[in-house]
Scaffold this motif. Structure first.
Motif, PDB file in Angstrom:
ATOM      1  N   GLN A 256      -8.356  -6.356   6.410  1.00  0.00           N
ATOM      2  CA  GLN A 256      -7.907  -5.132   5.766  1.00  0.00           C
ATOM      3  C   GLN A 256      -8.993  -4.066   5.788  1.00  0.00           C
ATOM      4  OE1 GLN A 256      -4.899  -4.363   4.584  1.00  0.00           O
ATOM      5  NE2 GLN A 256      -4.078  -6.372   5.196  1.00  0.00           N
ATOM      6  N   SER A 257      -8.604  -2.852   6.129  1.00  0.00           N
ATOM      7  CA  SER A 257      -9.529  -1.728   6.078  1.00  0.00           C
ATOM      8  C   SER A 257      -9.563  -1.167   4.668  1.00  0.00           C
ATOM      9  CB  SER A 257      -9.096  -0.634   7.060  1.00  0.00           C
ATOM     10  OG  SER A 257      -9.843   0.554   6.852  1.00  0.00           O
ATOM     11  N   GLU A 258     -10.771  -0.867   4.189  1.00  0.00           N
ATOM     12  CA  GLU A 258     -10.899  -0.305   2.846  1.00  0.00           C
ATOM     13  C   GLU A 258     -10.429   1.136   2.775  1.00  0.00           C
ATOM     14  OE1 GLU A 258     -14.883  -0.751   1.567  1.00  0.00           O
ATOM     15  OE2 GLU A 258     -14.861  -2.951   1.588  1.00  0.00           O
ATOM     16  N   ARG A 259     -10.385   1.806   3.909  1.00  0.00           N
ATOM     17  CA  ARG A 259     -10.064   3.232   3.904  1.00  0.00           C
ATOM     18  C   ARG A 259      -8.703   3.544   4.508  1.00  0.00           C
ATOM     19  NH1 ARG A 259     -13.792   8.090   6.571  1.00  0.00           N
ATOM     20  NH2 ARG A 259     -12.373   9.806   6.066  1.00  0.00           N
ATOM     21  N   TYR A 260      -8.314   2.789   5.546  1.00  0.00           N
ATOM     22  CA  TYR A 260      -7.107   3.132   6.279  1.00  0.00           C
ATOM     23  C   TYR A 260      -6.055   2.051   6.129  1.00  0.00           C
ATOM     24  CZ  TYR A 260     -10.406   6.315   8.521  1.00  0.00           C
ATOM     25  OH  TYR A 260     -11.364   7.266   8.762  1.00  0.00           O
ATOM     26  N   GLU A 261      -4.792   2.463   6.216  1.00  0.00           N
ATOM     27  CA  GLU A 261      -3.691   1.516   6.217  1.00  0.00           C
ATOM     28  C   GLU A 261      -3.151   1.384   7.634  1.00  0.00           C
ATOM     29  OE1 GLU A 261       0.139   4.340   5.210  1.00  0.00           O
ATOM     30  OE2 GLU A 261      -0.849   3.297   3.561  1.00  0.00           O
ATOM     31  N   PRO A 262      -2.462   0.281   7.949  1.00  0.00           N
ATOM     32  CA  PRO A 262      -1.921   0.119   9.300  1.00  0.00           C
ATOM     33  C   PRO A 262      -0.938   1.234   9.640  1.00  0.00           C
ATOM     34  CG  PRO A 262      -1.863  -1.964   8.102  1.00  0.00           C
ATOM     35  CD  PRO A 262      -2.219  -0.898   7.114  1.00  0.00           C
ATOM     36  N   MET A 263      -0.768   1.479  10.917  1.00  0.00           N
ATOM     37  CA  MET A 263       0.154   2.510  11.365  1.00  0.00           C
ATOM     38  C   MET A 263       1.577   2.181  10.926  1.00  0.00           C
ATOM     39  SD  MET A 263       0.856   3.750  15.280  1.00  0.00           S
ATOM     40  CE  MET A 263       1.444   2.112  15.721  1.00  0.00           C
ATOM     41  N   ARG A 264       2.258   3.172  10.427  1.00  0.00           N
ATOM     42  CA  ARG A 264       3.634   2.973   9.987  1.00  0.00           C
ATOM     43  C   ARG A 264       4.590   3.069  11.170  1.00  0.00           C
ATOM     44  NH1 ARG A 264       3.897   6.923   4.660  1.00  0.00           N
ATOM     45  NH2 ARG A 264       2.109   6.013   3.533  1.00  0.00           N
ATOM     46  N   LYS A 265       5.673   2.288  11.094  1.00  0.00           N
ATOM     47  CA  LYS A 265       6.714   2.345  12.116  1.00  0.00           C
ATOM     48  C   LYS A 265       7.840   3.264  11.658  1.00  0.00           C
ATOM     49  CE  LYS A 265       5.973  -2.439  13.606  1.00  0.00           C
ATOM     50  NZ  LYS A 265       6.598  -3.778  13.749  1.00  0.00           N
ATOM     51  N   ILE A 266       8.423   3.951  12.579  1.00  0.00           N
ATOM     52  CA  ILE A 266       9.612   4.742  12.303  1.00  0.00           C
ATOM     53  C   ILE A 266      10.821   3.899  12.675  1.00  0.00           C
ATOM     54  CG2 ILE A 266      10.908   6.810  12.916  1.00  0.00           C
ATOM     55  CD1 ILE A 266       8.243   8.201  13.397  1.00  0.00           C
ATOM     56  N   VAL A 267      11.638   3.570  11.681  1.00  0.00           N
ATOM     57  CA  VAL A 267      12.781   2.676  11.919  1.00  0.00           C
ATOM     58  C   VAL A 267      14.129   3.366  11.670  1.00  0.00           C
ATOM     59  CG1 VAL A 267      11.428   0.620  11.429  1.00  0.00           C
ATOM     60  CG2 VAL A 267      12.615   1.768   9.560  1.00  0.00           C
ATOM     61  N   ARG A 268      14.074   4.557  11.060  1.00  0.00           N
ATOM     62  CA  ARG A 268      15.336   5.297  10.791  1.00  0.00           C
ATOM     63  C   ARG A 268      15.096   6.756  11.153  1.00  0.00           C
ATOM     64  NH1 ARG A 268      16.014   4.166   4.557  1.00  0.00           N
ATOM     65  NH2 ARG A 268      13.856   4.929   4.768  1.00  0.00           N
ATOM     66  N   PRO A 269      16.158   7.478  11.501  1.00  0.00           N
ATOM     67  CA  PRO A 269      16.020   8.888  11.869  1.00  0.00           C
ATOM     68  C   PRO A 269      15.380   9.736  10.784  1.00  0.00           C
ATOM     69  CG  PRO A 269      18.181   8.091  12.505  1.00  0.00           C
ATOM     70  CD  PRO A 269      17.549   7.009  11.682  1.00  0.00           C
ATOM     71  N   GLU A 270      15.629   9.366   9.499  1.00  0.00           N
ATOM     72  CA  GLU A 270      15.101  10.190   8.411  1.00  0.00           C
ATOM     73  C   GLU A 270      13.644   9.850   8.045  1.00  0.00           C
ATOM     74  OE1 GLU A 270      17.673   6.900   6.562  1.00  0.00           O
ATOM     75  OE2 GLU A 270      17.704   8.242   8.299  1.00  0.00           O
ATOM     76  N   ASP A 271      13.088   8.824   8.636  1.00  0.00           N
ATOM     77  CA  ASP A 271      11.703   8.458   8.318  1.00  0.00           C
ATOM     78  C   ASP A 271      10.731   9.522   8.786  1.00  0.00           C
ATOM     79  OD1 ASP A 271      12.506   6.138   7.165  1.00  0.00           O
ATOM     80  OD2 ASP A 271      11.983   4.847   8.884  1.00  0.00           O
ATOM     81  N   ARG A 272       9.677   9.694   8.016  1.00  0.00           N
ATOM     82  CA  ARG A 272       8.606  10.638   8.367  1.00  0.00           C
ATOM     83  C   ARG A 272       7.272   9.914   8.342  1.00  0.00           C
ATOM     84  NH1 ARG A 272      12.373  12.660   9.845  1.00  0.00           N
ATOM     85  NH2 ARG A 272      13.265  14.727   9.410  1.00  0.00           N
ATOM     86  N   ILE A 273       6.339  10.339   9.211  1.00  0.00           N
ATOM     87  CA  ILE A 273       5.035   9.709   9.283  1.00  0.00           C
ATOM     88  C   ILE A 273       4.217  10.007   8.042  1.00  0.00           C
ATOM     89  CG2 ILE A 273       2.876   9.590  10.573  1.00  0.00           C
ATOM     90  CD1 ILE A 273       4.476  10.209  13.089  1.00  0.00           C
ATOM     91  N   VAL A 274       4.276  11.251   7.567  1.00  0.00           N
ATOM     92  CA  VAL A 274       3.437  11.675   6.439  1.00  0.00           C
ATOM     93  C   VAL A 274       4.105  11.238   5.130  1.00  0.00           C
ATOM     94  CG1 VAL A 274       2.408  13.626   5.250  1.00  0.00           C
ATOM     95  CG2 VAL A 274       2.558  13.613   7.743  1.00  0.00           C
TER      96      VAL A 274
END
Length: 274
Positions: A256-274
């Motif tokens: 686990q990174s103390e500062r960063y989280e794993p990259m998020r996946k986009i699984v639905r059209p309404e999902d946003r990265i931010v």
């Protein structure tokens, strides 16, 4: 294209250049990129060149007779300069003279004025010095923090130089390092090729007999080529593969990174990265 490297050490200087020039995959020529100006007991100068071949050849020709004004005294040339700095100024003047002569015609033909040079040596009792000269005739000097210069296809051969060279590196080790750097470049770029010119200069001698041309039959370079590749594979195979599960290993990848989280996946059209 080309690849040249100049190294300044406490013990002296190492210069290495390839000899390939080409305007396409079916137009390959061989031209030397190294010139040596030697006056035994007085001065030893070496020039490596890269860029437009016609420009660098003109600069090398003019350099032998180029003169800088010196007030009421005798004009400064590479043959009477009392310091490597002044000799580098003469080289810069030669570059600018070629630009004045050929620059307008090159621009009219859509050709850039492109040249770069490594210039080093020793004059009299002064310490060895090494300069990188640009197309405008200006230059910078090697220091203890940056003890080597590269011109041409420099990126492939730079890692070994960064990791090995320091001002205290022995000349023989530096020559070996330069050859490994060249072999890495030749392996990854077809525009760099044999034969090579290698020169080693020992501080204070004001001359050198350690000059060699290296072709594809040279036993030492053949050894460098085969051994370096083999040893790299051995080191690579000795590094642990990444572990993607929860097993206990010496060097876990899934930490686990103390500062960063794993990259998020986009699984639905309404999902946003931010």
């Amino acid at each position: 294209m080309t690849y040249c490297v100049g190294i300044r050490l406490n013990a002296g200087l190492v210069f290495l250049s390839d000899s390939r020039t080409n305007a396409g995959v079916d137009a390959i020529s061989t031209f030397r990129k190294m010139m040596v100006y030697e006056k035994p007991g007085d001065r030893f100068l070496t020039l490596l060149s890269a860029g437009n071949l016609s420009i660098s050849q003109s600069v090398r020709e003019i350099l032998q007779v180029e003169k800088l004004p010196n007030g009421d005294g005798e004009p400064i040339t590479i043959w009477n300069a009392t310091s490597m700095f002044d000799a580098a100024r003469v080289l810069g003047s030669a570059v600018r003279r070629v630009y004045e002569q050929d620059g307008p015609a090159l621009r009219a033909a859509g050709v850039d004025f492109n040249c770069s040079m490594i210039f080093g040596g020793q004059i009299g009792d002064e310490a060895t010095r090494l300069f990188l000269v640009y197309s405008a005739g200006n230059f910078i000097e090697a220091t203890r923090e940056t003890c080597f210069f590269q011109i041409g296809e420099s990126k492939y051969g730079k890692p070994i130089l960064d990791r090995v060279l320091t001002p205290t590196t022995p000349l023989a080790e530096a020559a070996k390092c330069a050859l490994v750097s060249m072999d890495s470049t030749i392996k990854s770029n077809l525009s760099v090729g044999l034969p090579l010119d290698l020169l080693v200069y020992e501080s204070g001698r004001l001359q050198s007999d350690k000059v060699i041309v290296i072709d594809d039959q040279n036993p030492y370079f053949q050894m460098i080529h085969s051994t370096w590749g083999q040893r790299l594979r051995e080191v690579f195979e000795g590094i642990d593969d990444p572990c993607w599960d929860s097993r206990e290993v010496d060097h876990p990848l899934m930490a686990q990174s103390e500062r960063y989280e794993p990259m998020r996946k986009i699984v639905r059209p309404e999902d946003r990265i931010v």
